[in-house]
Motif scaffolding. Structure first.
Motif, PDB file in Angstrom:
ATOM      1  N   SER A  30      -0.504 -12.777  -6.434  1.00  8.20           N
ATOM      2  CA  SER A  30      -1.298 -12.875  -5.267  1.00  8.20           C
ATOM      3  C   SER A  30      -0.381 -13.067  -4.043  1.00  8.20           C
ATOM      4  O   SER A  30      -0.592 -12.426  -2.805  1.00  8.20           O
ATOM      5  CB  SER A  30      -2.320 -13.654  -5.205  1.00  8.20           C
ATOM      6  OG  SER A  30      -3.256 -13.236  -6.187  1.00  8.20           O
ATOM      7  N   ASP A  31       0.466 -14.189  -4.123  1.00  3.44           N
ATOM      8  CA  ASP A  31       1.283 -14.473  -2.803  1.00  3.44           C
ATOM      9  C   ASP A  31       2.015 -13.325  -2.262  1.00  3.44           C
ATOM     10  O   ASP A  31       2.314 -13.083  -1.318  1.00  3.44           O
ATOM     11  CB  ASP A  31       2.095 -15.659  -3.201  1.00  3.44           C
ATOM     12  CG  ASP A  31       1.380 -16.935  -3.708  1.00  3.44           C
ATOM     13  OD1 ASP A  31       0.555 -17.007  -2.926  1.00  3.44           O
ATOM     14  OD2 ASP A  31       1.874 -17.759  -4.205  1.00  3.44           O
ATOM     15  N   GLN A  33       1.658 -10.036  -3.311  1.00  3.97           N
ATOM     16  CA  GLN A  33       0.862  -8.970  -2.864  1.00  3.97           C
ATOM     17  C   GLN A  33       0.385  -9.168  -1.299  1.00  3.97           C
ATOM     18  O   GLN A  33       0.377  -8.448  -0.579  1.00  3.97           O
ATOM     19  CB  GLN A  33      -0.580  -8.974  -3.539  1.00  3.97           C
ATOM     20  CG  GLN A  33      -1.437  -7.919  -3.218  1.00  3.97           C
ATOM     21  CD  GLN A  33      -2.437  -7.908  -4.421  1.00  3.97           C
ATOM     22  OE1 GLN A  33      -2.432  -8.322  -5.494  1.00  3.97           O
ATOM     23  NE2 GLN A  33      -3.503  -6.911  -3.996  1.00  3.97           N
ATOM     24  N   CYS A  34       0.174 -10.445  -1.149  1.00  7.12           N
ATOM     25  CA  CYS A  34      -0.137 -10.589   0.498  1.00  7.12           C
ATOM     26  C   CYS A  34       0.859 -10.647   1.295  1.00  7.12           C
ATOM     27  O   CYS A  34       0.584 -10.035   2.416  1.00  7.12           O
ATOM     28  CB  CYS A  34      -0.846 -12.117   0.582  1.00  7.12           C
ATOM     29  SG  CYS A  34      -2.315 -12.505  -0.143  1.00  7.12           S
ATOM     30  N   GLN A  35       2.150 -10.883   0.991  1.00  2.72           N
ATOM     31  CA  GLN A  35       3.116 -10.615   1.921  1.00  2.72           C
ATOM     32  C   GLN A  35       3.493  -9.062   1.907  1.00  2.72           C
ATOM     33  O   GLN A  35       3.593  -8.612   3.144  1.00  2.72           O
ATOM     34  CB  GLN A  35       4.327 -11.246   1.074  1.00  2.72           C
ATOM     35  CG  GLN A  35       4.596 -12.797   1.246  1.00  2.72           C
ATOM     36  CD  GLN A  35       4.558 -13.219   2.837  1.00  2.72           C
ATOM     37  OE1 GLN A  35       5.508 -12.702   3.435  1.00  2.72           O
ATOM     38  NE2 GLN A  35       3.797 -14.103   2.975  1.00  2.72           N
ATOM     39  N   TYR A  37       1.065  -6.677   1.550  1.00  2.00           N
ATOM     40  CA  TYR A  37      -0.041  -6.212   2.615  1.00  2.00           C
ATOM     41  C   TYR A  37       0.119  -6.438   3.872  1.00  2.00           C
ATOM     42  O   TYR A  37      -0.031  -5.451   4.836  1.00  2.00           O
ATOM     43  CB  TYR A  37      -1.354  -6.916   1.973  1.00  2.00           C
ATOM     44  CG  TYR A  37      -2.608  -6.175   2.597  1.00  2.00           C
ATOM     45  CD1 TYR A  37      -3.126  -5.278   2.042  1.00  2.00           C
ATOM     46  CD2 TYR A  37      -3.076  -7.019   3.790  1.00  2.00           C
ATOM     47  CE1 TYR A  37      -4.307  -4.695   2.840  1.00  2.00           C
ATOM     48  CE2 TYR A  37      -4.038  -6.338   4.319  1.00  2.00           C
ATOM     49  CZ  TYR A  37      -4.837  -5.392   3.678  1.00  2.00           C
ATOM     50  OH  TYR A  37      -6.060  -4.783   4.464  1.00  2.00           O
ATOM     51  N   ALA A  38       0.466  -7.571   4.315  1.00  2.14           N
ATOM     52  CA  ALA A  38       0.876  -8.187   5.680  1.00  2.14           C
ATOM     53  C   ALA A  38       1.800  -7.212   6.374  1.00  2.14           C
ATOM     54  O   ALA A  38       1.856  -6.856   7.546  1.00  2.14           O
ATOM     55  CB  ALA A  38       1.016  -9.497   5.561  1.00  2.14           C
ATOM     56  N   SER A  74      -6.319  -2.864  -0.570  1.00  2.00           N
ATOM     57  CA  SER A  74      -6.037  -3.879  -1.602  1.00  2.00           C
ATOM     58  C   SER A  74      -7.062  -3.873  -2.659  1.00  2.00           C
ATOM     59  O   SER A  74      -8.205  -3.614  -2.456  1.00  2.00           O
ATOM     60  CB  SER A  74      -5.745  -5.225  -0.980  1.00  2.00           C
ATOM     61  OG  SER A  74      -5.610  -6.328  -1.566  1.00  2.00           O
ATOM     62  N   ASP A  84      -3.084  -2.574  -7.091  1.00  5.28           N
ATOM     63  CA  ASP A  84      -3.061  -3.626  -6.335  1.00  5.28           C
ATOM     64  C   ASP A  84      -3.179  -3.496  -5.241  1.00  5.28           C
ATOM     65  O   ASP A  84      -3.745  -3.948  -4.143  1.00  5.28           O
ATOM     66  CB  ASP A  84      -1.614  -4.504  -6.735  1.00  5.28           C
ATOM     67  CG  ASP A  84      -1.716  -5.016  -8.096  1.00  5.28           C
ATOM     68  OD1 ASP A  84      -2.842  -5.402  -8.406  1.00  5.28           O
ATOM     69  OD2 ASP A  84      -0.708  -5.211  -8.777  1.00  5.28           O
TER      70      ASP A  84
END
Length: 195
Positions: A30-31, A33-35, A37-38, A74, A84
């Protein structure tokens, strides 16, 4: 499609550089994936009108209000499974809602879609405790991505140095013509305690 692939590759490289520089900052899938996505959000996060909307589960559907979405999604749920991260071609996507206006699913038609699947060997959810289990998860995601006729990326973050280069090459050979396998190894090799 080549421009889209180059854009996504640049974003992935940027995030991979951060992961390599600070591997202890990325504890879970998740860490990362967030990067990603951002990093993709400024490029694909603008809102667009949804041209293809359908209502299901009623004989007399109410008209839908004008709806908007971004190209970047997402945890996109498709009939074949969850993706993902997805960059959708909105003009080639049909969004289905139930009669109360709740989102049901997306149906993809021929268009410029792109999928990103992420696997991390250091995780609290997947119970990756052996090389065999790690390979099983990677193969399953690669096989899922092969089913799609769109550009796909399989990102594997190996924080335990589980696979040799030969095994990584074998995994890459499983990928279809539109699937890119990117394998990142961490320099710490899973040893986070000082000696």
């Amino acid at each position: 499609m080549q421009d889209q692939e180059n854009t996504i590759r640049c974003v992935i490289k940027e995030v991979n550089d951060r992961v390599r520089k600070h591997p202890l900052a990325f504890l879970t899938e998740s860490d990362i994936q967030c990067q990603i996505y951002a990093a993709l959000l400024p490029i694909y996060g603008g809102f667009e009108s949804i041209p293809n909307v359908s209502v299901w589960g009623t004989d007399c559907p109410h008209p839908m209000n004008s709806m908007h979405t971004s190209r970047l999604h997402s945890e996109l749920l498709l009939p074949e499974g969850r993706i993902d991260l997805a960059v959708l071609d909105i003009s080639a996507t049909r969004f289905a809602f139930n009669s109360n206006g709740r989102f049901g699913h997306a149906q993809l038609e021929t268009g410029a879609h792109a999928f990103i699947e992420i696997k991390v060997s250091r995780t609290h959810r997947s119970n990756i405790s052996s090389k065999a289990r790690w390979l099983k998860y990677l193969r399953a995601d690669i096989e899922k991505l092969r089913c799609y006729p769109w550009l796909s990326f399989m990102l594997a973050y190996d924080f335990d140095l589980r696979l040799s280069q030969g095994e990584i090459d074998t995994l890459s050979e499983l990928a279809g013509p539109l699937t890119r396998v990117l394998y990142v190894k961490d320099i710490f090799g899973g040893r986070y305690t000082q000696r």
